[in-house]
Scaffold this motif. Structure first.
Motif, PDB file in Angstrom:
ATOM      1  N   THR A 480       0.844  -1.194   0.000  1.00  0.00           N
ATOM      2  CA  THR A 480       0.000   0.000   0.000  1.00  0.00           C
ATOM      3  C   THR A 480       0.879   1.243   0.000  1.00  0.00           C
ATOM      4  O   THR A 480       1.851   1.331   0.762  1.00  0.00           O
ATOM      5  N   ILE A 481       0.552   2.209  -0.854  1.00  0.00           N
ATOM      6  CA  ILE A 481       1.317   3.451  -0.938  1.00  0.00           C
ATOM      7  C   ILE A 481       0.358   4.642  -0.908  1.00  0.00           C
ATOM      8  O   ILE A 481      -0.806   4.535  -1.281  1.00  0.00           O
ATOM      9  N   PHE A 482       0.880   5.786  -0.432  1.00  0.00           N
ATOM     10  CA  PHE A 482       0.115   7.033  -0.476  1.00  0.00           C
ATOM     11  C   PHE A 482       1.087   8.192  -0.575  1.00  0.00           C
ATOM     12  O   PHE A 482       2.238   8.092  -0.144  1.00  0.00           O
ATOM     13  N   SER A 483       0.637   9.288  -1.140  1.00  0.00           N
ATOM     14  CA  SER A 483       1.508  10.417  -1.443  1.00  0.00           C
ATOM     15  C   SER A 483       1.199  11.608  -0.539  1.00  0.00           C
ATOM     16  O   SER A 483       0.029  11.929  -0.303  1.00  0.00           O
ATOM     17  N   THR A 484       2.270  12.276  -0.029  1.00  0.00           N
ATOM     18  CA  THR A 484       2.107  13.481   0.799  1.00  0.00           C
ATOM     19  C   THR A 484       3.197  14.489   0.462  1.00  0.00           C
ATOM     20  O   THR A 484       4.078  14.230  -0.360  1.00  0.00           O
ATOM     21  N   GLU A 485       3.138  15.630   1.151  1.00  0.00           N
ATOM     22  CA  GLU A 485       4.161  16.663   1.021  1.00  0.00           C
ATOM     23  C   GLU A 485       4.716  16.999   2.404  1.00  0.00           C
ATOM     24  O   GLU A 485       4.169  16.575   3.427  1.00  0.00           O
ATOM     25  N   THR A 566      10.221  -4.370  -5.307  1.00  0.00           N
ATOM     26  CA  THR A 566       9.142  -4.916  -4.496  1.00  0.00           C
ATOM     27  C   THR A 566       8.736  -6.276  -5.034  1.00  0.00           C
ATOM     28  O   THR A 566       8.764  -6.505  -6.245  1.00  0.00           O
ATOM     29  N   ASP A 567       8.393  -7.175  -4.119  1.00  0.00           N
ATOM     30  CA  ASP A 567       7.905  -8.486  -4.542  1.00  0.00           C
ATOM     31  C   ASP A 567       6.381  -8.537  -4.506  1.00  0.00           C
ATOM     32  O   ASP A 567       5.787  -9.599  -4.678  1.00  0.00           O
ATOM     33  N   ALA A 568       5.753  -7.384  -4.288  1.00  0.00           N
ATOM     34  CA  ALA A 568       4.288  -7.332  -4.254  1.00  0.00           C
ATOM     35  C   ALA A 568       3.730  -7.517  -5.661  1.00  0.00           C
ATOM     36  O   ALA A 568       4.259  -6.964  -6.630  1.00  0.00           O
ATOM     37  N   GLU A 569       2.655  -8.266  -5.744  1.00  0.00           N
ATOM     38  CA  GLU A 569       1.994  -8.490  -7.031  1.00  0.00           C
ATOM     39  C   GLU A 569       0.934  -7.430  -7.306  1.00  0.00           C
ATOM     40  O   GLU A 569       0.656  -7.104  -8.452  1.00  0.00           O
ATOM     41  N   TYR A 570       0.342  -6.884  -6.235  1.00  0.00           N
ATOM     42  CA  TYR A 570      -0.672  -5.839  -6.380  1.00  0.00           C
ATOM     43  C   TYR A 570      -0.307  -4.646  -5.513  1.00  0.00           C
ATOM     44  O   TYR A 570       0.190  -4.791  -4.394  1.00  0.00           O
ATOM     45  N   ILE A 571      -0.580  -3.453  -6.043  1.00  0.00           N
ATOM     46  CA  ILE A 571      -0.323  -2.210  -5.331  1.00  0.00           C
ATOM     47  C   ILE A 571      -1.661  -1.540  -5.048  1.00  0.00           C
ATOM     48  O   ILE A 571      -2.495  -1.387  -5.947  1.00  0.00           O
ATOM     49  N   VAL A 572      -1.861  -1.147  -3.796  1.00  0.00           N
ATOM     50  CA  VAL A 572      -3.041  -0.386  -3.391  1.00  0.00           C
ATOM     51  C   VAL A 572      -2.611   1.064  -3.193  1.00  0.00           C
ATOM     52  O   VAL A 572      -1.693   1.346  -2.422  1.00  0.00           O
TER      53      VAL A 572
END
Length: 923
Positions: A480-485, A566-572
């Motif tokens: 899981t990823i999210f963007s900030t400043e 990353t070894d993740a198959e899906y990104i949230v």
């Protein structure tokens, strides 16, 4: 209904003749809707047409209805029923023009495809409802009320079938006669139930038992398994459309995981239907030609003749074009079945035999019946409601029997009216005819309204089944990823999201993509708030100089995908202003490679107009989505850079910033990043699974039975006099002010529970606000000293501080040069997503100032205001002192005048008046 809509329906009725005029109902509908059903030139379909058309009118279904009539040239010459319904003739494909295969069921997809291509009516439609001829409509079928969306049609569940027990016995007899050598070995076979019998037939393709020994047990099992005692000697449940779970789906679609077991009632957006219909026909031909896989253990068809190829063609065609259905098992019912408690079906499908007491009806017994053209003849009259009440004491079973009566009586009423229309003599009086014209019957068959339970979708009817020999595959890894400043505004949001992530049970890890300039990063205090990947800030575009912080989101994803292994198959992908309530997984929401999952952003009107045509080669694939994204890593690698480029492209296209193109009332191009996402996905041929069950905005009324996984608090929400608006906390350094919390929402026990919708809405709003405060407290426990161990409070600091909302004026809407990123986004979104109440600042401030135990933390704007206030107070004090001095001098002077005598006073008065006149002239 509006006058325009009424005139539209009236014109359609005039254009297609008297029959159409009868079919056009003056119901209210905000969208253009058209109903279709397919038949052939046979008496069998004519009496069904009469029943369907009559129920269509009684139900108040809005919009026109069209019968797709398939006839050979010979049949057309002798056909008498052209006036039974508004009709659009389509070429018959019963005998396939290329293969010579006799398969009349193919006329349904062929007819729909022909109507879409050649009918002018198809050019003026928003929604299409597709029915079968052997149906009775009980109430308006409105796709938008059923929950249908563009890209998400609604359909009835076809996960099972009901077999006539006599047909089952006949089948068993035939198999036994064909395999007499099996009888000797069949005695030892133990068949536990009728369901086990059918399971055995499906998997073995033959019968290994002695019918004489099984017959008594079979009858007992039939009675035990059936929902209605009146039908218990007739029907038996069996598996259906099992080809969605086995090799059949893998052979006929590239997306077997998207195969839905649906049929019967279909509600489509016209754009989806145009894409889907040709594939429906093509897949039907493919399955019909695949004789090697007609067998029962592959299709579920106990006769193994490929007769349900059209149904598989539908499911495989929908999977092929990426349509994922909203599946409802409550809207349609077979007469003879007991409806679920609280459910009001709006459609009856009498494709199976049903009975009431000693009376029964089976449509197959009337295959060649010319009852439509035989004046005065109706189907045998069923028992009356009074007799049913005496027959069945159980209320729910009695309700099922009433549905049986309603079905056959509606057909008979339609036949009676059809006879009158065609000049038949008035039939002789009878008790039954009197009943059909009675007020009692009219009340029993008045249009039905959907209940909440009727609208409830099946949560998980598409179960992924694997062969027994194969081990269960582990779930794919997720990141899981999210963007900030680098601002305090994003810091407290980060705390809320990361804390809720840890509490939600979300698999995998979470990473904050932190966009900072070098100067910001030197002063930044929030490095420890979350696992972080640092990315260069693109708030100020390095080439154009355009100030657009929203571009940091795609830019950060591009940087992360290219710099992190990353070894993740899906990104949230989430936004910072979100609170997770539960896991968001690709296997639950049916994400697949090439099929990302997202949530609806219906305000992105640029997907429907010139904007999409300018910025993507595939405007028809533009999905109005955003917020939560679940995407396969391989898709993200191809997509991310395109997302960034399309964002830059839309942002630079200032000619298309106006509201009529984007829907942005500020016309500032602030939602360019959202359009960049949709256009890039269309460019990469990514078609989304759009889910309404993932995200909710606090303050919105939740759908019953939906377990939302994410709060998106981008909009102001309130509970009574309490409210929360994230934009008001923009300049508060919450994360670095120990034990500071947002004002607590009301306690749930104080809520008004008289309105269930409002009550559930307020509960969710309270949960969101409490989650933010819980996240703050959890962070303070790690960073700050225990407040209980602090020295005794002084007069200046009696208690731990609590944040309050500043009373300063909200910033003006942003411009291109000096935008306020979040404010613009929030205001625009507020206008697009829903009709959100405007904020009454003065009332809000007074409410906040009345909070107890509230202390405003220092802020730069507060200090400036305080300094100004001090100077103003000093000025006021000086002015008051000066006024007192002047007044004292004047009074003292007048005392002196009294001592000088009258002449002097007259002179002074004269001089004073002259001075006053001169001053007046000067003014």
């Amino acid at each position: 209904m509006s006058v325009v809509r009424f005139l539209y329906y009236a014109l359609v009725a005039a254009a297609i003749g008297g029959g159409a005029a009868e079919a056009v109902v003056a119901g209210s509908a905000p969208y253009r809707i058209h109903t279709l059903f397919s038949v052939e030139c046979q008496n069998y379909f004519d009496w069904q047409t009469v029943g369907l058309m009559h129920s269509f009118r009684k139900a108040g279904q809005p919009g026109p209805i069209t019968r797709l009539l398939s006839c050979t040239e010979q049949e057309r010459m002798n056909y008498k029923g052209m006036d039974l319904a508004p009709t659009f003739e389509v070429p018959s494909m019963s005998l396939h023009p290329k293969t010579g295969d006799w398969y009349p069921a193919i006329n349904k997809p062929a007819g729909v495809a022909h109507w879409l291509k050649h009918s002018k009516e198809a050019e003026n439609v928003d929604w299409v409802v597709i029915l079968d001829a052997d149906m009775i409509v009980r109430g308006p079928i409105l796709p938008w009320e059923l929950g249908a969306e563009k890209g998400r049609p609604v359909a009835a569940y076809y996960g099972f079938s009901i077999l006539h027990s006599e047909s089952l016995h006949n089948f068993v007899n035939i198999i036994s006669l064909q395999h007499p050598q099996l009888l000797a070995a069949s005695i030892s076979l133990n068949i536990a139930s009728a369901g086990s019998l059918l399971e055995f037939l499906s998997h073995q393709g033959r019968v290994d038992f002695c019918i004489d020994q099984l017959s008594s047990r079979l009858k007992a099992e039939l009675k035990a398994e059936l929902p209605s005692s009146s039908a218990s000697s007739k029907l038996v449940p069996a598996r259906y459309l099992i080809g969605c779970d086995n090799i059949l789906a893998k052979l006929h679609t590239k997306h077997p995981e998207l195969c839905d077991k649906v049929g019967g009632l279909l509600a489509f957006h016209i754009d989806d239907l145009r894409v889907f219909a040709p594939m429906w026909l093509s897949k039907t031909e493919d399955v019909r030609a695949d004789k090697a896989h007609w067998s029962t253990n592959i299709t579920g068809d106990i006769y193994g003749t490929g007769w349900i190829s059209e149904m598989y063609g539908y499911s495989f065609g929908a999977a092929e074009v990426g349509l994922r259905h909203k599946i409802n098992d409550n809207l349609m019912i077979y007469p003879g079945y007991v409806p679920r408690e609280g459910v009001e079906p709006i459609l009856m499908h009498y494709g199976l035999p049903f009975s009431v007491g000693n009376w029964s009806f089976s449509k197959l017994e009337h295959h060649e019946d010319s009852i439509v053209y035989d004046c005065g003849r109706l189907f045998p009259e069923p028992p009356y409601p009074r007799e049913v009440k005496e027959m069945e004491r159980d209320a729910n079973k009695r309700r099922a029997l009433f549905l049986n009566l309603e079905c056959i009586n509606t057909i008979n009423e339609g036949l009676l009216l059809n006879h009158e229309k065609h000049g038949c003599k008035k039939p002789k009086w009878s008790k039954y005819l009197s009943f059909l014209k009675s007020k009692t019957f009219a009340e029993l068959t008045q249009p039905k309204q959907l209940t909440r339970k009727s609208l409830q979708m099946m949560e998980d009817v598409h179960e992924q089944k694997q062969d027994i020999s194969e081990p269960e595959k582990p779930h794919p890894k997720i990141h899981t990823i999210f963007s900030t400043e680098c601002t305090p505004y994003f810091d407290w949001q980060t705390l809320g999201l990361v804390h809720s992530f840890n509490q939600s049970g979300q698999p995998g890890e979470i990473t904050r993509l932190l966009g900072c300039t070098d100067e910001d990063l030197k002063q930044y205090k929030g490095r420890d708030l979350a696992p972080t990947h640092y990315v260069p800030s693109m708030s100020r575009h390095p080439l154009t100089g355009d100030w657009y912080p929203a571009i940091n989101k795609p830019a950060a994803v591009v940087h992360w995908i290219n710099h992190v292994k990353t070894d993740a198959e899906y990104i949230v992908i989430l936004d910072a202003d979100m609170i997770m309530r539960g896991p968001i997984t690709p296997w639950e929401f049916k994400a697949a490679k090439g099929r990302p999952v997202s949530t609806p952003y219906d305000y992105l009107i640029g997907c429907d107009n010139e904007l999409a045509k300018v910025h993507t080669r595939n405007p028809q694939l533009c999905d109005k989505v955003g917020g939560v994204i679940i995407m396969h890593i391989a898709d993200l690698r191809k997509f991310a850079l395109r997302w960034l480029h399309k964002t830059e492209e839309v942002r630079a296209d200032m000619a298309h910033w106006p509201k009529k193109f984007t829907g942005d009332i500020y016309e500032a191009g602030w939602i360019s990043e959202m359009y960049g996402y949709s256009f890039a996905a269309a460019e990469c041929n990514l078609r989304h699974v759009i889910s309404n069950d993932i995200l909710i905005y606090p303050g919105y009324v939740p759908e019953r039975g939906v377990s939302y996984r994410v709060f998106h608090y981008g909009l102001e929400f309130r509970v009574g006099n309490w409210s929360f608006d994230k934009g008001k906390w923009r300049h508060m350094d919450v994360a670095n002010k120990c034990w500071a919390t947002f004002p607590d929402p009301p306690d749930a026990s104080t809520l008004d529970q008289s309105n269930e919708d409002s009550f559930q809405r307020d509960l969710l709003s309270i949960e969101c606000a409490n989650s933010l405060n819980q996240a703050l407290r959890a962070y303070y426990r790690k960073k700050c000293p225990d407040p209980n161990s602090l020295p005794p409070p002084t007069r200046e600091a009696r208690r731990p501080p609590s944040l309050t909302i500043t009373t300063q004026k909200a910033p003006d809407p942003p411009t291109l040069r000096t935008p306020d990123h979040e404010t613009a986004g929030e205001i625009t979104t507020r206008e697009k997503i829903g009709n959100v109440e405007k904020i009454d600042a003065s009332r809000k401030d007074s409410e906040v100032n009345n909070e107890t135990n509230v202390l405003s933390p220092p802020a730069e704007t507060d200090q400036a205001f305080t300094s100004m206030r001090v100077w103003m107070m000093c000025l006021w004090a000086f002015s008051i002192a000066g006024f007192v001095v002047v007044m004292y001098v004047m009074v003292w002077s007048r005392r002196g005048q009294r001592k000088r005598g009258k002449p002097y006073k007259i002179k002074r008065r004269s001089s004073y008046m002259g001075l006053w006149d001169r001053n007046t002239d000067m003014a």
